[in-house]
Design a protein around this motif. Sequence first.
Motif, PDB file in Angstrom:
ATOM      1  N   UNK A 116       0.812  -1.215   0.000  1.00  0.00           N
ATOM      2  CA  UNK A 116       0.000   0.000   0.000  1.00  0.00           C
ATOM      3  C   UNK A 116       0.847   1.267   0.000  1.00  0.00           C
ATOM      4  N   UNK A 117       2.051   1.190   0.549  1.00  0.00           N
ATOM      5  CA  UNK A 117       2.922   2.364   0.575  1.00  0.00           C
ATOM      6  C   UNK A 117       3.486   2.697  -0.801  1.00  0.00           C
ATOM      7  N   UNK A 118       3.451   1.721  -1.725  1.00  0.00           N
ATOM      8  CA  UNK A 118       3.945   1.907  -3.100  1.00  0.00           C
ATOM      9  C   UNK A 118       5.396   2.351  -3.127  1.00  0.00           C
ATOM     10  N   UNK A 119       6.150   1.938  -2.126  1.00  0.00           N
ATOM     11  CA  UNK A 119       7.571   2.249  -2.089  1.00  0.00           C
ATOM     12  C   UNK A 119       8.401   1.079  -2.593  1.00  0.00           C
ATOM     13  N   UNK A 120       9.706   1.229  -2.567  1.00  0.00           N
ATOM     14  CA  UNK A 120      10.571   0.120  -2.997  1.00  0.00           C
ATOM     15  C   UNK A 120      10.434  -1.072  -2.052  1.00  0.00           C
ATOM     16  N   UNK A 121      10.484  -2.254  -2.602  1.00  0.00           N
ATOM     17  CA  UNK A 121      10.342  -3.457  -1.791  1.00  0.00           C
ATOM     18  C   UNK A 121      11.575  -3.624  -0.906  1.00  0.00           C
ATOM     19  N   UNK A 122      11.399  -3.719   0.416  1.00  0.00           N
ATOM     20  CA  UNK A 122      12.567  -3.837   1.313  1.00  0.00           C
ATOM     21  C   UNK A 122      13.219  -5.200   1.180  1.00  0.00           C
ATOM     22  N   UNK A 123      14.531  -5.208   1.246  1.00  0.00           N
ATOM     23  CA  UNK A 123      15.286  -6.460   1.157  1.00  0.00           C
ATOM     24  C   UNK A 123      15.579  -7.053   2.528  1.00  0.00           C
ATOM     25  N   UNK A 124      15.435  -6.286   3.592  1.00  0.00           N
ATOM     26  CA  UNK A 124      15.669  -6.779   4.950  1.00  0.00           C
ATOM     27  C   UNK A 124      14.763  -6.007   5.905  1.00  0.00           C
TER      28      UNK A 124
END
Length: 254
Positions: free
Chosen positions: A163-171
Amino acid sequence: MSKYQNIIRTAIVVLVLFMMPSYVWAAPLVPVPNVTIGVENATNPKDVALSLQILLTLTVLTLAPSILIMMTSFTRIIVVLSFLRSALATQQMPPNQVLVGLALFITFFTMSPYLEEVNKDGLQPYLAGTVNQEMAITAALKPMRAFMFKQTRENDLALFVNLSEGPRPSSQDDVPTMTLIPSFIISELKTAFQIGFLIYIPFIVIDMVVASTLMSMGMMMVPPAMISLPFKLLLFILVDGWHLLISSLIASFH
């Protein structure tokens, strides 16, 4: 007898009237300070920035209790305790003050390891002046984030990340705290509702048995809740319900 009572009342009134001037006009022993608060127009950008900082600080202080409660185990505990009271159908027993107080102390107990880390790594270094405010907040958030990550479901976290439409976190370090907090809250609510469902089952069985018995006896006008309440309380006492519930709640956080 009334004559003597009137004389006594008159004497008391006269005595009070004679004592009032000396009491009212006596000089105070401790001087009272004069406190004045002034509001002036800001004349430079620094004054404007300072005013905004004060306003933001007051807003954060007002919302701080709610923010801290939402980041701890309080949500799950108070919801489960409310479900227990509803399942027992004891109306307002225990009262809200008792439930909230019990939930707060259990929260302090379960969060004590994390609060000790917050005090050791964030608060004390900041008070000693060895770190600045930003570093202290980052160090204080680290144990709280670890606790929230431990209790948050992956699908709830993925919901707010999408929902935040941000970059997918890797950790986990890449997950913003503003994304983690609502994910943690809905995970806590889901867990609390699951525990509440398990709490309701035995009490619903008692209600059904009592209602069926009353119908078979032709006692249609007798409220089943009135008859089932003593049996619910008896069952809760026999199984040592408070011990079982609190131990299960605390164990659910480990």
